[in-house]
Design a protein around this motif. Structure first.
Motif, mmCIF file in Angstrom:
data_model
loop_
_atom_site.group_PDB
_atom_site.id
_atom_site.type_symbol
_atom_site.label_atom_id
_atom_site.label_comp_id
_atom_site.label_asym_id
_atom_site.label_seq_id
_atom_site.Cartn_x
_atom_site.Cartn_y
_atom_site.Cartn_z
ATOM 1 N N UNK A 198 9.734 -12.627 -20.773
ATOM 2 C CA UNK A 198 10.315 -11.330 -20.421
ATOM 3 C C UNK A 198 11.200 -11.495 -19.197
ATOM 4 N N UNK A 199 12.438 -10.982 -19.315
ATOM 5 C CA UNK A 199 13.431 -11.114 -18.244
ATOM 6 C C UNK A 199 13.804 -9.731 -17.730
ATOM 7 N N UNK A 205 1.193 -7.310 -23.987
ATOM 8 C CA UNK A 205 -0.161 -7.849 -24.191
ATOM 9 C C UNK A 205 -1.061 -6.794 -24.824
ATOM 10 N N UNK A 206 -0.929 -5.549 -24.376
ATOM 11 C CA UNK A 206 -1.694 -4.453 -24.955
ATOM 12 C C UNK A 206 -1.339 -4.269 -26.427
ATOM 13 N N UNK A 207 -0.069 -4.531 -26.770
ATOM 14 C CA UNK A 207 0.396 -4.393 -28.155
ATOM 15 C C UNK A 207 -0.005 -5.586 -29.027
ATOM 16 N N UNK A 217 2.718 -14.154 -23.612
ATOM 17 C CA UNK A 217 3.880 -13.484 -23.021
ATOM 18 C C UNK A 217 3.834 -13.637 -21.508
ATOM 19 N N UNK A 218 4.969 -14.025 -20.928
ATOM 20 C CA UNK A 218 5.082 -14.239 -19.484
ATOM 21 C C UNK A 218 6.381 -13.623 -18.974
ATOM 22 N N UNK A 219 6.433 -13.404 -17.680
ATOM 23 C CA UNK A 219 7.647 -12.908 -17.040
ATOM 24 C C UNK A 219 8.396 -14.079 -16.415
ATOM 25 N N UNK A 220 9.714 -13.978 -16.392
ATOM 26 C CA UNK A 220 10.538 -14.965 -15.694
ATOM 27 C C UNK A 220 10.521 -14.603 -14.214
#
Length: 138
Positions: A94-95, A110-112, A117-120
């Motif tokens: 995720x950007x 993550x809830x979905x 999934x990670x953030x940049x």
């Protein structure tokens, strides 16, 4: 000589202060790492080795002004509605604009049901500051 007098001795107070400061620094480093974010180098590695997908959560205008090649535009306000269009079998990076704004989107994904999934870290600012390529093509 009891323990408190020993600690308060002139030479020992310095050692105690160094120990406390180093402990605080370790705690801060651990907390920073727990954000789940990745550096630009780690993100590129995820893309190359694990076929991760860029998810750009900035506004449409910011995305059109310049984005990472092959990034998908999913504005933060639409993340819950458009999550179904993202692949669940690939990692997501995720950007956001500066990085911190991506954490809420990461939590929503993550809830979905997105496990990887990670953030940049630092977002598009970090990407641009590193001199990495940006495109305006859709």
């Amino acid at each position: 000589m009891d323990f408190v007098q020993f600690l308060m001795g002139q030479n020992n107070i310095f050692i105690l202060a160094v120990a406390v400061v180093s402990g605080v620094m370790l705690l801060m480093a651990t907390r920073k790492g727990s954000s789940g974010g990745v550096s630009t180098a780690e993100a590129i590695q995820m893309i190359n080795q694990r076929q991760a997908v860029w998810v750009d959560i900035r506004t449409i205008e910011q995305f059109q002004a310049g984005h990472i090649a092959q990034a998908r535009s999913v504005p933060a306000g639409d993340i819950e509605k458009k999550a179904a269009s993202l692949p669940k079998n690939k990692p997501l990076v995720v950007v956001g604009q500066i990085g911190r704004d991506a954490n809420k989107a990461v939590a929503a994904l993550r809830t979905a049901g997105f496990a990887d999934v990670v953030a940049l870290d630092g977002g598009m600012k970090a990407w641009s500051d590193a001199g990495l390529p940006v495109t305006q093509r859709a």
